[in-house]
Design a protein around this motif. Structure first.
Motif, PDB file in Angstrom:
ATOM      1  N   MET A   1      -0.681  -6.954  -1.020  1.00 23.61           N
ATOM      2  CA  MET A   1      -0.025  -7.691  -2.243  1.00 23.61           C
ATOM      3  C   MET A   1      -0.576  -9.182  -2.343  1.00 23.61           C
ATOM      4  SD  MET A   1       3.610  -7.307  -4.169  1.00 23.61           S
ATOM      5  CE  MET A   1       4.570  -8.014  -2.731  1.00 23.61           C
ATOM      6  N   LYS A   2      -0.313  -9.821  -1.528  1.00 20.47           N
ATOM      7  CA  LYS A   2      -0.557 -11.317  -1.200  1.00 20.47           C
ATOM      8  C   LYS A   2      -2.037 -11.491  -1.266  1.00 20.47           C
ATOM      9  CE  LYS A   2       3.520 -12.524   1.630  1.00 20.47           C
ATOM     10  NZ  LYS A   2       3.920 -13.289   2.777  1.00 20.47           N
ATOM     11  N   ASP A  51       1.424   7.827 -13.611  1.00 23.46           N
ATOM     12  CA  ASP A  51      -0.124   8.219 -13.640  1.00 23.46           C
ATOM     13  C   ASP A  51      -0.765   7.361 -14.480  1.00 23.46           C
ATOM     14  OD1 ASP A  51       0.970   9.197 -16.106  1.00 23.46           O
ATOM     15  OD2 ASP A  51       0.766  11.059 -15.531  1.00 23.46           O
ATOM     16  N   GLU A  52      -1.989   7.728 -14.790  1.00 27.99           N
ATOM     17  CA  GLU A  52      -2.870   7.058 -15.645  1.00 27.99           C
ATOM     18  C   GLU A  52      -3.058   5.375 -15.419  1.00 27.99           C
ATOM     19  OE1 GLU A  52      -2.592   7.732 -19.865  1.00 27.99           O
ATOM     20  OE2 GLU A  52      -1.846   9.812 -19.355  1.00 27.99           O
ATOM     21  N   ASN A  53      -3.142   4.848 -13.901  1.00 30.14           N
ATOM     22  CA  ASN A  53      -3.043   3.710 -13.627  1.00 30.14           C
ATOM     23  C   ASN A  53      -4.491   3.006 -13.445  1.00 30.14           C
ATOM     24  OD1 ASN A  53      -0.199   3.572 -13.312  1.00 30.14           O
ATOM     25  ND2 ASN A  53      -0.298   4.980 -11.664  1.00 30.14           N
ATOM     26  N   PRO A  54      -4.668   1.788 -13.666  1.00 26.97           N
ATOM     27  CA  PRO A  54      -6.139   1.233 -13.467  1.00 26.97           C
ATOM     28  C   PRO A  54      -5.969   0.640 -12.054  1.00 26.97           C
ATOM     29  CG  PRO A  54      -4.745  -0.053 -14.880  1.00 26.97           C
ATOM     30  CD  PRO A  54      -4.010   1.011 -14.926  1.00 26.97           C
ATOM     31  N   TRP A  55      -6.863   0.646 -11.156  1.00 29.10           N
ATOM     32  CA  TRP A  55      -6.712   0.369  -9.803  1.00 29.10           C
ATOM     33  C   TRP A  55      -7.829  -0.564  -9.472  1.00 29.10           C
ATOM     34  CZ3 TRP A  55      -2.313   0.723  -7.155  1.00 29.10           C
ATOM     35  CH2 TRP A  55      -1.439   1.948  -7.519  1.00 29.10           C
ATOM     36  N   VAL A  60      -9.055  -3.884   0.050  1.00 27.39           N
ATOM     37  CA  VAL A  60      -9.004  -2.509   0.589  1.00 27.39           C
ATOM     38  C   VAL A  60      -7.540  -2.285   1.033  1.00 27.39           C
ATOM     39  CG1 VAL A  60      -9.708  -1.223   2.372  1.00 27.39           C
ATOM     40  CG2 VAL A  60     -11.445  -2.644   1.423  1.00 27.39           C
ATOM     41  N   GLY A  61      -7.168  -1.083   0.460  1.00 28.23           N
ATOM     42  CA  GLY A  61      -5.657  -0.491   0.958  1.00 28.23           C
ATOM     43  C   GLY A  61      -4.783  -0.948   0.069  1.00 28.23           C
ATOM     44  N   PHE A  62      -5.125  -1.520  -0.971  1.00 33.41           N
ATOM     45  CA  PHE A  62      -3.910  -1.986  -2.147  1.00 33.41           C
ATOM     46  C   PHE A  62      -3.260  -0.795  -2.717  1.00 33.41           C
ATOM     47  CE2 PHE A  62      -2.873  -3.407  -6.469  1.00 33.41           C
ATOM     48  CZ  PHE A  62      -2.067  -4.437  -5.997  1.00 33.41           C
ATOM     49  N   GLU A  64      -3.183   2.289  -1.826  1.00 28.02           N
ATOM     50  CA  GLU A  64      -2.449   3.139  -0.934  1.00 28.02           C
ATOM     51  C   GLU A  64      -1.077   2.513  -0.794  1.00 28.02           C
ATOM     52  OE1 GLU A  64      -6.788   4.177  -0.958  1.00 28.02           O
ATOM     53  OE2 GLU A  64      -5.664   2.227  -0.493  1.00 28.02           O
ATOM     54  N   ALA A  65      -1.014   1.429  -0.353  1.00 28.79           N
ATOM     55  CA  ALA A  65       0.082   0.613   0.099  1.00 28.79           C
ATOM     56  C   ALA A  65       1.224   0.743  -1.260  1.00 28.79           C
ATOM     57  CB  ALA A  65       0.035  -0.672   0.415  1.00 28.79           C
ATOM     58  N   ILE A  66       0.786   0.387  -2.441  1.00 28.41           N
ATOM     59  CA  ILE A  66       1.548   0.070  -3.492  1.00 28.41           C
ATOM     60  C   ILE A  66       2.018   1.613  -3.942  1.00 28.41           C
ATOM     61  CG2 ILE A  66       1.765  -0.116  -5.995  1.00 28.41           C
ATOM     62  CD1 ILE A  66       1.588  -2.952  -4.132  1.00 28.41           C
ATOM     63  N   THR A  67       1.075   2.423  -3.959  1.00 28.29           N
ATOM     64  CA  THR A  67       1.531   3.913  -4.052  1.00 28.29           C
ATOM     65  C   THR A  67       2.509   4.537  -3.150  1.00 28.29           C
ATOM     66  OG1 THR A  67      -0.599   4.299  -5.023  1.00 28.29           O
ATOM     67  CG2 THR A  67       0.738   6.242  -4.647  1.00 28.29           C
ATOM     68  N   GLU A  68       2.195   4.376  -1.919  1.00 27.12           N
ATOM     69  CA  GLU A  68       3.259   4.827  -0.824  1.00 27.12           C
ATOM     70  C   GLU A  68       4.582   4.007  -1.199  1.00 27.12           C
ATOM     71  OE1 GLU A  68       3.947   4.713   3.992  1.00 27.12           O
ATOM     72  OE2 GLU A  68       2.196   3.748   3.119  1.00 27.12           O
ATOM     73  N   TYR A  69       4.863   2.836  -1.443  1.00 23.95           N
ATOM     74  CA  TYR A  69       6.221   2.003  -1.729  1.00 23.95           C
ATOM     75  C   TYR A  69       6.743   2.831  -2.983  1.00 23.95           C
ATOM     76  CZ  TYR A  69       9.941  -0.799  -2.872  1.00 23.95           C
ATOM     77  OH  TYR A  69      11.045  -1.363  -3.107  1.00 23.95           O
ATOM     78  N   TYR A  70       5.989   3.075  -3.834  1.00 15.87           N
ATOM     79  CA  TYR A  70       6.252   3.635  -5.321  1.00 15.87           C
ATOM     80  C   TYR A  70       7.044   4.946  -5.202  1.00 15.87           C
ATOM     81  CZ  TYR A  70       5.926   5.389  -9.980  1.00 15.87           C
ATOM     82  OH  TYR A  70       6.034   5.842 -11.244  1.00 15.87           O
ATOM     83  N   HIS A  71       6.401   5.682  -4.244  1.00 17.81           N
ATOM     84  CA  HIS A  71       7.146   7.082  -4.132  1.00 17.81           C
ATOM     85  C   HIS A  71       8.353   6.938  -3.289  1.00 17.81           C
ATOM     86  CE1 HIS A  71       4.238   9.696  -6.546  1.00 17.81           C
ATOM     87  NE2 HIS A  71       3.379   8.761  -6.076  1.00 17.81           N
TER      88      HIS A  71
END
Length: 253
Positions: A1-2, A51-55, A60-62, A64-71
């Protein structure tokens, strides 16, 4: 994130949240002004939903990390909703069909405030959150979040390592006739260092009608709120956040 927030503004603006109708993507500094007494909110954000998120393509890995925390945070919400139901004399499964794919997550960066204390620019001004409740991770060691207590005094919500803040929001406050009260709060970063946080806003499906539960209404506690549609309520709050105040452009934590 930083690493993401350290990217050039031009790079982040390629996914500006106003490019779509759902406010997903990047929010630059001063894009909102939630408290009309102020001149702007000093934070930037990356916003996602189910869903329908712009990325972004970097870092690299941003994603995956945000999605993992989200769920993971959604699972906390799924654990809490039955507890609220039982506390309100409702069936434990009452919220199951009302909470499916609605949560919005904000990854937030609050730069340190360096101007005079009366310059009417803060991380985010005083407000209550729009949905039912908020699950907040805040970076340890950086004091920024303040809540307004029953004496109208601002008190620090000091980050405690290994914990999450659970904040009651407007829809649950209306549903419970203020038995569970929405918390007014703000973020002021006078720490001298950047502050990072991730609130997940837990709400209900857009077609849900919200009015005080019978168990929260009595002759001594008459209903304070009329029936509202959850989608309309959140839409109006977002519109006020992004299009009023200082004339620039939910809630951050």
């Amino acid at each position: 994130m930083k690493t993401y927030f350290s990217l050039p503004v031009e790079t982040k603006m390629k996914l500006h949240h106003r490019q779509g109708a759902r406010h997903r993507g990047y929010e630059p500094l001063f894009d909102s002004n939630i408290d009309k007494a102020n001149r702007g909110d000093l934070y930037e954000a990356f916003v996602i939903g189910w869903d329908e998120n712009p990325w972004p393509s970097e870092p690299v890995g941003f994603r995956e990390a945000i999605t993992e925390y989200y769920h993971a945070a959604i699972n906390v919400g799924k654990f809490l909703y039955p507890l609220f139901a039982l506390a309100l004399d409702l069936p434990e499964t009452y919220f199951d069909d009302k909470f499916k794919r609605s949560p919005v997550l904000r990854a937030l960066h609050y730069p340190p405030q360096t101007g005079p204390e009366d310059d009417q620019i803060v991380g985010i001004g005083a407000h209550s959150d729009f949905e039912c409740f908020t699950i907040l991770w805040q970076e340890p060691g950086v004091q920024t979040l303040q809540v307004l207590n029953s004496k109208n005094e601002w008190i620090n919500a000091t980050p405690i390592p290994g914990t999450l803040v659970i904040n009651i929001a407007d829809l649950l406050s209306r549903w419970t006739n203020d038995i569970f009260r929405s918390t007014v709060h703000r973020a002021i970063n006078r720490s001298g260092v950047p502050r990072y946080s991730m609130p997940l806003f837990i709400g209900v499906e857009p077609d849900v009608e919200v009015e005080p539960f019978p168990s929260c209404v009595s002759p001594d506690r008459p209903a304070k709120y009329e029936k509202i549609n959850s989608r309309e309520y959140v839409r109006k709050r977002l519109q006020a956040m992004y299009h009023q105040g200082n004339g620039t452009s939910g809630g951050p934590e």
